[in-house]
Write a protein that holds these residues in place. Structure first.
Motif, PDB file in Angstrom:
ATOM      1  N   VAL A   1      -5.644  -7.227  23.638  1.00 32.89           N
ATOM      2  CA  VAL A   1      -4.263  -7.709  23.701  1.00 32.89           C
ATOM      3  C   VAL A   1      -4.121  -9.035  22.958  1.00 32.89           C
ATOM      4  N   ALA A   2      -5.097  -9.936  23.129  1.00 33.49           N
ATOM      5  CA  ALA A   2      -5.050 -11.225  22.424  1.00 33.49           C
ATOM      6  C   ALA A   2      -5.093 -11.024  20.907  1.00 33.49           C
ATOM      7  N   LEU A   3      -5.938 -10.117  20.453  1.00 37.30           N
ATOM      8  CA  LEU A   3      -6.014  -9.830  19.014  1.00 37.30           C
ATOM      9  C   LEU A   3      -4.689  -9.278  18.501  1.00 37.30           C
ATOM     10  N   PHE A   4      -4.096  -8.372  19.263  1.00 34.56           N
ATOM     11  CA  PHE A   4      -2.840  -7.766  18.831  1.00 34.56           C
ATOM     12  C   PHE A   4      -1.726  -8.812  18.746  1.00 34.56           C
ATOM     13  N   ILE A   5      -1.660  -9.692  19.732  1.00 38.15           N
ATOM     14  CA  ILE A   5      -0.628 -10.744  19.722  1.00 38.15           C
ATOM     15  C   ILE A   5      -0.827 -11.667  18.524  1.00 38.15           C
ATOM     16  N   MET A   6      -2.072 -12.074  18.286  1.00 34.22           N
ATOM     17  CA  MET A   6      -2.345 -13.017  17.196  1.00 34.22           C
ATOM     18  C   MET A   6      -2.034 -12.400  15.835  1.00 34.22           C
ATOM     19  N   ARG A   7      -2.355 -11.124  15.642  1.00 32.35           N
ATOM     20  CA  ARG A   7      -2.082 -10.486  14.350  1.00 32.35           C
ATOM     21  C   ARG A   7      -0.604 -10.233  14.143  1.00 32.35           C
ATOM     22  N   SER A   8       0.177 -10.169  15.243  1.00 28.77           N
ATOM     23  CA  SER A   8       1.597  -9.848  15.147  1.00 28.77           C
ATOM     24  C   SER A   8       2.484 -11.075  15.008  1.00 28.77           C
ATOM     25  N   LEU A   9       1.903 -12.265  15.107  1.00 28.67           N
ATOM     26  CA  LEU A   9       2.699 -13.474  14.930  1.00 28.67           C
ATOM     27  C   LEU A   9       3.198 -13.548  13.496  1.00 28.67           C
ATOM     28  N   PRO A  10       4.311 -14.247  13.245  1.00 25.29           N
ATOM     29  CA  PRO A  10       4.806 -14.396  11.864  1.00 25.29           C
ATOM     30  C   PRO A  10       3.711 -14.899  10.937  1.00 25.29           C
ATOM     31  N   LYS A  11       3.705 -14.387   9.717  1.00 22.60           N
ATOM     32  CA  LYS A  11       2.612 -14.630   8.787  1.00 22.60           C
ATOM     33  C   LYS A  11       2.345 -16.109   8.549  1.00 22.60           C
ATOM     34  N   HIS A  12       3.404 -16.910   8.447  1.00 25.23           N
ATOM     35  CA  HIS A  12       3.222 -18.319   8.116  1.00 25.23           C
ATOM     36  C   HIS A  12       3.272 -19.220   9.354  1.00 25.23           C
ATOM     37  N   MET A  13       3.221 -18.642  10.532  1.00 27.39           N
ATOM     38  CA  MET A  13       3.215 -19.443  11.758  1.00 27.39           C
ATOM     39  C   MET A  13       1.832 -20.034  11.982  1.00 27.39           C
ATOM     40  N   ASN A  14       1.762 -21.355  12.133  1.00 30.96           N
ATOM     41  CA  ASN A  14       0.479 -21.999  12.333  1.00 30.96           C
ATOM     42  C   ASN A  14      -0.042 -21.724  13.740  1.00 30.96           C
ATOM     43  N   ARG A  15      -1.343 -21.370  13.818  1.00 29.45           N
ATOM     44  CA  ARG A  15      -1.954 -21.001  15.085  1.00 29.45           C
ATOM     45  C   ARG A  15      -2.971 -22.019  15.572  1.00 29.45           C
ATOM     46  N   ALA A  16      -3.036 -23.184  14.938  1.00 31.58           N
ATOM     47  CA  ALA A  16      -4.073 -24.157  15.282  1.00 31.58           C
ATOM     48  C   ALA A  16      -3.982 -24.592  16.742  1.00 31.58           C
ATOM     49  N   TYR A  17      -2.775 -24.818  17.232  1.00 24.75           N
ATOM     50  CA  TYR A  17      -2.629 -25.290  18.610  1.00 24.75           C
ATOM     51  C   TYR A  17      -3.097 -24.244  19.619  1.00 24.75           C
ATOM     52  N   ILE A  18      -3.073 -22.960  19.232  1.00 23.21           N
ATOM     53  CA  ILE A  18      -3.493 -21.907  20.152  1.00 23.21           C
ATOM     54  C   ILE A  18      -4.985 -22.004  20.448  1.00 23.21           C
ATOM     55  N   LEU A  19      -5.759 -22.579  19.518  1.00 22.75           N
ATOM     56  CA  LEU A  19      -7.183 -22.766  19.762  1.00 22.75           C
ATOM     57  C   LEU A  19      -7.425 -23.682  20.952  1.00 22.75           C
ATOM     58  N   TYR A  20      -6.578 -24.686  21.110  1.00 19.82           N
ATOM     59  CA  TYR A  20      -6.718 -25.600  22.245  1.00 19.82           C
ATOM     60  C   TYR A  20      -6.285 -24.914  23.544  1.00 19.82           C
TER      61      TYR A  20
END
Length: 488
Positions: A258-277
């Motif tokens: 589910v986490a993989l699916f959500i991350m791949r489905s986010l807008p292409k240019h949306m920054n995901r750096a904060y999600i690492l924290y």
């Protein structure tokens, strides 16, 4: 009328088919790795059926798997060799699976160790196809798809081994490998024609090489640290909930998927750096809950959801980073193999430590140490990676192209409208400009000193990325003048 290139469009479609084919092959043979030698429930079920401990087989398989990942680049230097080795590895893994139908013996040990080494070579060699048939800006989705499908197949194999019989799990594993072999036969074995790279000064080339080595080394250290938690989970968390077999047999990897699916489905240019924290916080909370709560099914759902959801986020992070870094070496198996070896090394280290820990309090203290080190390493890791991959969605630095750039004198309005096709590579920009200028494929090839087939390949990519079908549509799109401002 300006001629358009139909063959290039077809070639682009063929490339997309090859891309999907590479994902299928990866998903099938990687699911076997997850379900059998790599802490797989199929191997555990078979070992339990025969009354033997699987620990030696599991840890030994991980160790030789690391060796296979690292040594792949020695044996594999091109796609033709990569395909042959992938086919041979899959065939041998099928033979090794067949050996597990027999009673435990030294043949088990030899079969599993050799198969684990070869599957390491196989995974690293797949880097050639990952690099060749997935554009850089699509690699995060391709990697997510491969991990999602491989884990779904793994769940089915695990459930067959646990709820039907170990032999049924082995039988289904053989079918999966047979399918992987059939699809692998269709893999292309020649690289897409590429234009020669621009020569760089020795000073610039040396600086880039040092940056690449430093970033890769720091990334590998980070991967090893963060994946220690996975090894601890295998040896400490999972056994604590072993009595919930019906639930754990299928739900274990669901949060990961589910986490993989959500991350791949986010807008292409949306920054995901904060999600690492956020993922670090999820790991920390899962440790706390595991220590202070009970061992009911509700406790398992909370602990596993937090832990595996965070693992999905971090796995996609470093898998996609490695995918981007493939551009900095002529042998993708080298970077892919080293990076994945760091992952397996972390899992192996965590497993060995977890196997030696006798109290859950010590486990939790160690896990919090991993969380702290991970938190400290993230900012410098981001800084190092942005020097090479400053447009990656998991990194915080996004260079913006100035909107006030003046077009070169004599150039048409094309330069002002390049924002419509900002996803194009530098070479695709050059090809596009010459296409719009009305030049034929041969003239474009001569001007850029590349092959005509390469021109057609780039043209297919340009059409696909801009949503056009031919040169006329492309020209109208790029040269379209903006609407005049409304009068007050």
């Amino acid at each position: 009328m300006i001629p358009y290139i139909t063959p290039a469009k077809k070639q682009g479609d063929g490339t997309n088919r090859d891309r999907r084919l590479t994902v299928i092959v990866f998903s099938l043979f990687f699911s076997w790795l997850l379900a059998v030698p790599f802490e797989g429930q199929v191997l555990y079920a078979v070992a339990d059926y025969h009354g033997v401990s699987p620990q030696f087989f599991v840890f030994g398989s991980m160790a030789v798997h690391i060796a296979g990942l690292i040594m792949c680049s020695i044996f594999v230097r091109n796609m033709r060799t990569a395909k042959k080795l992938i086919l041979f590895s899959i065939a041998f893994c099928a033979a090794a699976t067949g050996v597990l139908f027999l009673a435990p013996s030294h043949l088990w040990t030899a079969a599993l160790l050799i198969a684990s080494f070869l599957v390491g070579v196989c995974v690293a060699a797949w880097g050639f196809y990952f690099k060749e048939y997935t554009p850089k800006d699509e690699r995060i989705k391709t990697m997510a798809d491969g991990l999602i499908f491989s884990n779904l197949i793994m769940i089915l194999l695990n459930m067959a081994a646990i709820h039907i019989s170990p032999q049924t799990g082995l039988g289904f594993s053989l079918l999966v490998l047979a399918a992987a072999f059939v699809f692998a036969l269709r893999l292309p074995q020649t690289e897409i024609p590429q234009e020669p790279k621009k020569q760089q000064s020795d000073e610039k080339s040396d600086a880039l090489k040092k940056n690449k080595i430093a970033a890769l080394a720091f990334l590998c250290m980070f991967i090893m640290v963060i994946t220690i938690t996975s090894g601890l989970m295998y040896q400490v968390v999972n056994p604590a909930f072993a009595h919930l077999k019906l639930l754990t047999s299928w739900y274990w990897a669901v949060p990961y998927i589910v986490a993989l699916f959500i991350m791949r489905s986010l807008p292409k240019h949306m920054n995901r750096a904060y999600i690492l924290y956020i993922a670090i916080a999820m790991i920390g909370f899962s440790f706390i809950i595991f220590l202070f709560m009970g061992r009911l099914w509700s406790d398992y759902l909370i602990v596993n959801t937090l832990m595996l959801g965070a693992c999905g986020i971090y796995d996609l992070f470093w898998w996609s980073i490695l995918g981007e870094m493939l551009e900095y070496d002529n042998n993708p198996a080298k970077i892919f193999g080293v990076g994945l070896a760091a992952n397996v090394s972390g899992v192996l280290a965590g497993g060995l430590i977890g196997n030696a820990i006798f109290t859950e309090q010590n486990y939790t203290l160690l896990a919090f140490g991993v969380v702290f080190v991970t938190l400290v390493m993230l900012p410098p890791l981001n800084n190092r990676l942005t020097k090479l991959l400053n447009r990656h969605v998991f990194l915080t630095a996004f260079p913006k192209t100035p909107d006030t750039e003046e077009p070169t004198k004599g150039q048409p309005q094309i330069l002002n409208e390049l924002k419509l096709v900002e996803r194009l590579t530098e070479r695709e920009h050059e090809v596009m400009r010459l296409m719009i200028a009305g030049k034929t494929n041969k003239e474009i090839a001569d001007d850029l000193c590349i092959a005509v087939t390469t021109v057609k390949y780039h043209a297919g990519n340009i059409y696909g990325k801009t949503g056009t079908e031919n040169r006329v549509e492309l020209t109208n799109l790029v040269l379209k003048k903006p609407d005049p401002p409304a009068e007050m």
